[in-house]
Design a protein around this motif. Sequence first.
Motif, PDB file in Angstrom:
ATOM      1  N   PHE A  12      34.037 -37.865 -35.369  1.00 64.96           N
ATOM      2  CA  PHE A  12      34.432 -36.702 -34.560  1.00 64.96           C
ATOM      3  C   PHE A  12      35.859 -36.800 -34.027  1.00 64.96           C
ATOM      4  O   PHE A  12      36.274 -37.850 -33.536  1.00 64.96           O
ATOM      5  N   CYS A  13      36.572 -35.671 -34.112  1.00 66.65           N
ATOM      6  CA  CYS A  13      37.884 -35.535 -33.479  1.00 66.65           C
ATOM      7  C   CYS A  13      37.946 -34.146 -32.857  1.00 66.65           C
ATOM      8  O   CYS A  13      37.299 -33.208 -33.337  1.00 66.65           O
ATOM      9  N   ALA A  14      38.744 -34.032 -31.795  1.00 67.19           N
ATOM     10  CA  ALA A  14      38.854 -32.743 -31.105  1.00 67.19           C
ATOM     11  C   ALA A  14      39.682 -31.757 -31.935  1.00 67.19           C
ATOM     12  O   ALA A  14      39.448 -30.558 -31.926  1.00 67.19           O
ATOM     13  N   ARG A  15      40.676 -32.268 -32.640  1.00 66.96           N
ATOM     14  CA  ARG A  15      41.486 -31.443 -33.534  1.00 66.96           C
ATOM     15  C   ARG A  15      42.065 -32.368 -34.589  1.00 66.96           C
ATOM     16  O   ARG A  15      42.032 -33.583 -34.426  1.00 66.96           O
ATOM     17  N   ARG A  16      42.585 -31.776 -35.672  1.00 65.09           N
ATOM     18  CA  ARG A  16      43.116 -32.625 -36.746  1.00 65.09           C
ATOM     19  C   ARG A  16      44.612 -32.860 -36.541  1.00 65.09           C
ATOM     20  O   ARG A  16      45.368 -31.906 -36.339  1.00 65.09           O
ATOM     21  N   CYS A  17      45.023 -34.112 -36.595  1.00 65.19           N
ATOM     22  CA  CYS A  17      46.441 -34.427 -36.483  1.00 65.19           C
ATOM     23  C   CYS A  17      47.174 -33.888 -37.722  1.00 65.19           C
ATOM     24  O   CYS A  17      46.577 -33.752 -38.789  1.00 65.19           O
ATOM     25  N   SER A  18      48.454 -33.628 -37.586  1.00 66.20           N
ATOM     26  CA  SER A  18      49.179 -32.881 -38.621  1.00 66.20           C
ATOM     27  C   SER A  18      49.292 -33.643 -39.939  1.00 66.20           C
ATOM     28  O   SER A  18      49.533 -33.050 -40.978  1.00 66.20           O
ATOM     29  N   GLY A  66      34.979 -47.295 -35.802  1.00 66.37           N
ATOM     30  CA  GLY A  66      36.219 -46.638 -36.206  1.00 66.37           C
ATOM     31  C   GLY A  66      35.970 -45.175 -36.540  1.00 66.37           C
ATOM     32  O   GLY A  66      34.838 -44.696 -36.563  1.00 66.37           O
ATOM     33  N   GLY A  67      37.066 -44.473 -36.805  1.00 65.13           N
ATOM     34  CA  GLY A  67      36.843 -43.036 -37.042  1.00 65.13           C
ATOM     35  C   GLY A  67      38.007 -42.375 -37.739  1.00 65.13           C
ATOM     36  O   GLY A  67      38.775 -43.041 -38.420  1.00 65.13           O
ATOM     37  N   GLY A  68      38.114 -41.033 -37.477  1.00 61.88           N
ATOM     38  CA  GLY A  68      37.562 -40.290 -36.367  1.00 61.88           C
ATOM     39  C   GLY A  68      38.009 -40.868 -35.015  1.00 61.88           C
ATOM     40  O   GLY A  68      38.954 -41.611 -34.907  1.00 61.88           O
ATOM     41  N   THR A  69      37.303 -40.478 -34.017  1.00 57.18           N
ATOM     42  CA  THR A  69      37.619 -40.932 -32.662  1.00 57.18           C
ATOM     43  C   THR A  69      36.329 -41.388 -31.985  1.00 57.18           C
ATOM     44  O   THR A  69      35.663 -40.607 -31.292  1.00 57.18           O
ATOM     45  N   PRO A  70      35.944 -42.648 -32.176  1.00 55.98           N
ATOM     46  CA  PRO A  70      34.678 -43.131 -31.611  1.00 55.98           C
ATOM     47  C   PRO A  70      34.574 -42.952 -30.097  1.00 55.98           C
ATOM     48  O   PRO A  70      33.482 -42.745 -29.573  1.00 55.98           O
ATOM     49  N   ALA A 101      39.906 -45.946 -29.666  1.00 53.22           N
ATOM     50  CA  ALA A 101      39.862 -44.945 -28.600  1.00 53.22           C
ATOM     51  C   ALA A 101      41.151 -44.152 -28.583  1.00 53.22           C
ATOM     52  O   ALA A 101      42.231 -44.681 -28.850  1.00 53.22           O
ATOM     53  N   ASN A 102      41.033 -42.880 -28.265  1.00 52.05           N
ATOM     54  CA  ASN A 102      42.221 -42.098 -27.979  1.00 52.05           C
ATOM     55  C   ASN A 102      42.485 -42.180 -26.475  1.00 52.05           C
ATOM     56  O   ASN A 102      41.539 -42.231 -25.676  1.00 52.05           O
ATOM     57  N   PRO A 103      43.751 -42.196 -26.086  1.00 49.01           N
ATOM     58  CA  PRO A 103      44.085 -42.451 -24.677  1.00 49.01           C
ATOM     59  C   PRO A 103      43.372 -41.531 -23.688  1.00 49.01           C
ATOM     60  O   PRO A 103      42.972 -41.963 -22.607  1.00 49.01           O
TER      61      PRO A 103
HETATM   62  S1  SF4 Z   1      41.108 -39.501 -37.355  1.00 47.30           S
HETATM   63 FE1  SF4 Z   1      42.847 -40.098 -36.067  1.00 47.30          FE
HETATM   64  S2  SF4 Z   1      44.614 -39.249 -37.138  1.00 47.30           S
HETATM   65 FE2  SF4 Z   1      42.825 -38.172 -37.961  1.00 47.30          FE
HETATM   66  S3  SF4 Z   1      42.595 -36.324 -36.713  1.00 47.30           S
HETATM   67 FE3  SF4 Z   1      41.340 -37.887 -35.756  1.00 47.30          FE
HETATM   68  S4  SF4 Z   1      42.671 -38.837 -34.198  1.00 47.30           S
HETATM   69 FE4  SF4 Z   1      43.996 -37.700 -35.618  1.00 47.30          FE
END
Ligand code: SF4
Length: 373
Positions: A12-18, A66-70, A101-103
């Motif tokens: 899972f991620c809140a949005r996709r990085c560019s 790992g992920g994603g954003t665990p 982790a994301n900050p």
């Molecule tokens: S996996 Fe990492 S790089 Fe990809 S969208 Fe999620 S936070 Fe961003």
Amino acid sequence: MLPSHLYVHVPFCARRCSYCDFSIAIRRVAPVSDYLDGIRLELERLAPLALTPRSAAWSLETVYLGGGTPSRLGAEGIRRLIELITQRGSLAPGAEVTLEANPEDVTAESVEAWMAAGISRLSLGAQSFDDGVLGWMHRTHDARQIHEAVRLARAVGIRNLSLDLIFALPREIERSWSRDLETALALEPEHISLYGLTIEPATPLARWIAAGSVSPAADERYAEEFLLAHELMTAEGFTHYEVSNFAQPGRESRHNSAYWSGASYLGIGPAAHSHEADRRRWNVKPYAEWLRILREGGSVVEGEESLDVESAMTERAYLGLRTRDGYKIGASDRITAEGWARAGWAVIEGDLVRLNAEGWLRLDSLSTGLTGS
Ligand code: SF4
């Protein structure tokens, strides 16, 4: 017997990085209960609880979330995830249990809960300390949140902290790589991972490049930034122990080192890979399909392959050359490796060849030049 290294993919991620083309599921709120139900079912297929009491032989030396954003699983989600794992296996004394982790997910309460659950290592996706750059990357945090996350993690007791940074950004972004490196070093992490930006198809970055609004970093700048990182970090006492990774003494990632040494590992979750001897297998990628198959009682393994002798040798050479441990050469490869040493890309010690930072810039082409004899 199951491998002593476990990877769990949390998509899972809140949005996709560019720049990102990873296998992720965009969710404003992570569906924690459904995801954990899938993990429970996958673990049950691999290690039926009735046959694998907690005290049985599945001893885990490393676990990597790992992920994603665990970290989007939150405090309670991570606690329940570790509980599912430790119902079937035991964490070995001193096990390394890493959480990516994301900050913005790091709070005093979440770190306390993660540590109580068994997390011993935090890997923070910082990427840059420049808010303009972070915005361009579509990151969900700003620089202040990275500093705050490190402060909170330290205050609660995290003693093994890694920062991820991305280099070789387009020239048009005007990022100061040296300033980002110095800021990262000032935070005194035990470990730093560097990733050169790659342009993946079907990402916003690929579209911006196709439209001409930004251009890929030239090879020369990629090399300059990589070598600057090597110089600054080794001057601060870090060991450049793998092409993309730096650690203070004794703080190398044990989990990733297991990958590079060719050890067996088990991966669970959508898109996770597993490896045993010269065989590997991988799970279906889409989260919804992974969960549906598990709930219908099926296998989520999408594919598997055995490496032939030549491919296995090439892989061993590539993995060995990635690390400071190096690769064991025979008589015929020694002639090739001596050429690398003369060019200033490697050192030879006995029957081991070890690439240096200059050699790592040429890793792909050098590793395919060995024959295994
Ligand atoms: S996996 Fe990492 S790089 Fe990809 S969208 Fe999620 S936070 Fe961003």
